[in-house]
Design an enzyme around this catalytic site. Structure first.
Site, PDB file in Angstrom:
ATOM      1  N   ARG A 113      -4.369  62.109   9.264  1.00 51.86           N
ATOM      2  CA  ARG A 113      -5.039  63.332   9.739  1.00 51.86           C
ATOM      3  C   ARG A 113      -6.560  63.117   9.780  1.00 51.86           C
ATOM      4  O   ARG A 113      -7.236  63.541  10.707  1.00 51.86           O
ATOM      5  CB  ARG A 113      -4.677  64.501   8.800  1.00 51.86           C
ATOM      6  CG  ARG A 113      -5.578  65.719   8.875  1.00 51.86           C
ATOM      7  CD  ARG A 113      -5.456  66.438  10.214  1.00 51.86           C
ATOM      8  NE  ARG A 113      -6.453  67.488  10.345  1.00 51.86           N
ATOM      9  CZ  ARG A 113      -7.703  67.302  10.754  1.00 51.86           C
ATOM     10  NH1 ARG A 113      -8.125  66.080  11.058  1.00 51.86           N
ATOM     11  NH2 ARG A 113      -8.528  68.323  10.879  1.00 51.86           N
TER      12      ARG A 113
ATOM     13  N   SER B 124       8.657  40.069  -1.180  1.00 45.55           N
ATOM     14  CA  SER B 124       7.480  40.778  -1.714  1.00 45.55           C
ATOM     15  C   SER B 124       7.752  41.258  -3.133  1.00 45.55           C
ATOM     16  O   SER B 124       8.876  41.174  -3.622  1.00 45.55           O
ATOM     17  CB  SER B 124       7.123  41.999  -0.844  1.00 45.55           C
ATOM     18  OG  SER B 124       7.918  43.104  -1.190  1.00 45.55           O
TER      19      SER B 124
ATOM     20  N   TYR C 141      13.427  57.539  -1.697  1.00 45.78           N
ATOM     21  CA  TYR C 141      12.709  56.597  -0.811  1.00 45.78           C
ATOM     22  C   TYR C 141      13.198  56.770   0.626  1.00 45.78           C
ATOM     23  O   TYR C 141      12.409  56.886   1.568  1.00 45.78           O
ATOM     24  CB  TYR C 141      12.971  55.175  -1.320  1.00 45.78           C
ATOM     25  CG  TYR C 141      12.335  54.072  -0.492  1.00 45.78           C
ATOM     26  CD1 TYR C 141      10.963  53.883  -0.497  1.00 45.78           C
ATOM     27  CD2 TYR C 141      13.124  53.214   0.279  1.00 45.78           C
ATOM     28  CE1 TYR C 141      10.383  52.862   0.246  1.00 45.78           C
ATOM     29  CE2 TYR C 141      12.555  52.191   1.021  1.00 45.78           C
ATOM     30  CZ  TYR C 141      11.183  52.017   1.000  1.00 45.78           C
ATOM     31  OH  TYR C 141      10.606  51.015   1.732  1.00 45.78           O
TER      32      TYR C 141
ATOM     33  N   ASP D 212      -6.063  55.386  -5.291  1.00 48.26           N
ATOM     34  CA  ASP D 212      -4.684  55.355  -5.776  1.00 48.26           C
ATOM     35  C   ASP D 212      -3.895  56.371  -4.947  1.00 48.26           C
ATOM     36  O   ASP D 212      -4.068  57.586  -5.109  1.00 48.26           O
ATOM     37  CB  ASP D 212      -4.650  55.716  -7.275  1.00 48.26           C
ATOM     38  CG  ASP D 212      -3.230  55.672  -7.823  1.00 48.26           C
ATOM     39  OD1 ASP D 212      -2.267  55.556  -7.023  1.00 48.26           O
ATOM     40  OD2 ASP D 212      -3.068  55.749  -9.052  1.00 48.26           O
TER      41      ASP D 212
ATOM     42  N   VAL E 262      12.015  42.047   3.033  1.00 49.92           N
ATOM     43  CA  VAL E 262      10.957  41.058   3.272  1.00 49.92           C
ATOM     44  C   VAL E 262      10.585  40.524   1.878  1.00 49.92           C
ATOM     45  O   VAL E 262      10.580  41.303   0.909  1.00 49.92           O
ATOM     46  CB  VAL E 262       9.720  41.736   3.922  1.00 49.92           C
ATOM     47  CG1 VAL E 262       8.554  40.761   4.054  1.00 49.92           C
ATOM     48  CG2 VAL E 262      10.072  42.346   5.278  1.00 49.92           C
TER      49      VAL E 262
ATOM     50  N   LYS F  31      10.955  57.844   4.025  1.00 49.84           N
ATOM     51  CA  LYS F  31      10.822  56.997   5.217  1.00 49.84           C
ATOM     52  C   LYS F  31      11.481  57.682   6.425  1.00 49.84           C
ATOM     53  O   LYS F  31      11.024  57.544   7.559  1.00 49.84           O
ATOM     54  CB  LYS F  31      11.433  55.611   4.971  1.00 49.84           C
ATOM     55  CG  LYS F  31      10.694  54.800   3.895  1.00 49.84           C
ATOM     56  CD  LYS F  31       9.298  54.363   4.329  1.00 49.84           C
ATOM     57  CE  LYS F  31       8.610  53.462   3.322  1.00 49.84           C
ATOM     58  NZ  LYS F  31       7.303  52.980   3.738  1.00 49.84           N
TER      59      LYS F  31
ATOM     60  N   ASN G 169       0.402  51.097   5.530  1.00 55.04           N
ATOM     61  CA  ASN G 169       1.351  50.165   4.921  1.00 55.04           C
ATOM     62  C   ASN G 169       1.761  50.573   3.509  1.00 55.04           C
ATOM     63  O   ASN G 169       2.899  50.327   3.098  1.00 55.04           O
ATOM     64  CB  ASN G 169       0.723  48.768   4.891  1.00 55.04           C
ATOM     65  CG  ASN G 169       1.502  47.824   3.994  1.00 55.04           C
ATOM     66  OD1 ASN G 169       2.582  47.358   4.351  1.00 55.04           O
ATOM     67  ND2 ASN G 169       0.987  47.550   2.799  1.00 55.04           N
TER      68      ASN G 169
END
Ligand SMILES: NC(=O)c1ccc[n+]([C@@H]2O[C@H](COP(=O)([O-])OP(=O)(O)OC[C@H]3O[C@@H](n4cnc5c(N)ncnc54)[C@H](OP(=O)(O)O)[C@@H]3O)[C@@H](O)[C@H]2O)c1
Length: 351
Positions: free
Chosen positions: A187, A260, A225, A123, A258, A229, A152
């Site tokens: 990393r 989704s 958000y 998670d 997109v 990003k 992703n």
């Protein structure tokens, strides 16, 4: 009417112009600006029609199976990455939070494409399990030839909301998933990607991070958000510069909407591709800037999104601030509709 000539002296030479010097200079600067825009437009059109980037086979080892890690692979864009990489012969390390969905996907990929799919339950939003979960993925990645990491997994707001009204837990969820998880996993995996590449030779390994146009254009009402990003954007550029000479391609991809679960858009359109189409154009143009003209290590691969990205950069600050206000209005509208939908759902429940 007889032509009026204007005489000027420049470095001891006499210059005769048919127009005043100020008009001549204005026309010269205008022509130069037009030429700059025209050449940028030609480069852009070439990039979205013919820019192919690095072919996927470059990331495969000459012998044996190369594996790709895909995070958040149980739906949407991540699911398509898993399917299309498996169809290309890559083994998969599937990372997601639902064991049953991972098992089902692994079975689907193994039987459809005759590849091996390994899975790790994690998670990405759980800060307590972060380091242990990253270690679980790295342990599996070390048992095979891991050549690709697709970062992703991502979290966004339930609906557009003013930052000062955002639930603090939602901010934690977004920052943890988008930033802490992505950085710590990369990393842990990067040493494996560096080791399999030969410095100075063609790139052998790939880290692809899925960003968002919200990280390129500040997005009011999705501030947390947009921040994560945007943060990933500079992180990716710094990281890419560090590992480029070590044979690792680091690229960040900037989608607009997109189809989704996250976008809550079900029907594709000219500007909203299905995840399948979006991933096809992304894997077909690795490292090619397309709409991200002039930006290092970034790509806006899907043609309609590329046009948006390119247009935002066209007139510098003027087009960027116009884009911010268009996005703000769009998010206000989405919020209104989302609140109405929530009200309807509540009313239906209480009936
Ligand atoms: N769709 C868009 O319009 C759009 C636009 C710009 C950028 N993006 C970016 O594209 C990426 C993928 O988004 P998407 O639209 O494909 O979203 P999606 O359809 O909602 O899929 C998200 C995937 O991530 C998984 N996931 C979510 N939270 C997780 C967590 N805490 N731990 C582990 N797995 C988790 C989900 O698992 P479950 O199946 O268990 O839910 C699912 O597999 C994100 O980084 C997003 O920011 C999307």
């Amino acid at each position: 009417m007889p032509t009026e000539y204007h005489k000027y002296s420049f470095l001891g030479n006499e210059i005769i112009l048919e127009v005043p010097l100020s008009t001549f200079l204005l026309a010269f600067v205008g022509a130069l600006t037009l030429m700059t825009y025209a050449s940028s437009l030609v480069r852009f059109l070439f990039a979205i029609t013919a820019g192919k980037g690095v072919p996927l086979y470059r990331f495969k080892a000459s012998k044996g199976t190369t594996y790709a890690i895909v995070t958040g692979c149980t739906s949407g864009i991540g699911l398509e990455f898993a399917r299309q990489l498996a169809a290309d012969g890559f083994g998969l390390i599937l990372v997601g939070r639902r064991q049953s969905a991972l098992d089902e996907l692994a079975r689907e990929l193994e039987s459809a494409h005759k590849i091996r799919a390994l899975s790790v339950v994690a998670d990405a939003a759980d800060p307590k399990d972060l380091h242990a979960a990253v270690a679980r993925v790295a342990a599996v990645a070390r048992t095979v030839d891991t050549g690709i990491l697709i970062n992703n997994v991502g979290a966004s707001h339930e609906m557009p909301v003013a930052f000062h009204e955002t639930d603090p837990a939602e901010i934690d969820n977004i920052v943890q998933t988008n930033i802490s998880w992505t950085l710590q996993l990369t990393r842990a995996i990067m040493p494996l990607l560096v080791v399999r590449s030969t410095p100075g030779y063609a790139p052998k390994s790939l880290v692809m991070t899925i960003g968002s146009l919200s990280g390129r254009i500040p997005s009011p009402l999705l501030a947390a958000y947009s921040c994560t990003k945007g943060g990933l954007k500079t992180w990716n550029q710094a990281l890419a510069a560090e590992v480029q000479s070590k044979g690792v391609v680091c690229t960040m991809v900037f989608p607009a909407f997109v189809v989704s679960n996250m976008s809550k858009i079900r029907k594709p359109s000219l500007t909203v591709p299905t995840a399948e189409k979006f991933v096809k154009s992304t894997l077909g143009s690795i490292g090619a800037a397309r709409g991200a003209q002039g930006r290092l290590y970034e790509s806006t691969p899907y043609p309609a999104h590329a046009v948006m990205d390119y247009a935002v950069g066209l007139a510098g600050n003027a087009s960027e601030s116009l884009a911010v206000s268009v996005i703000h209005s769009m998010h206000k509208d989405i919020r209104k509709r989302a609140l109405k939908k929530k009200e309807r759902q509540l009313a239906a429940k209480t009936e």
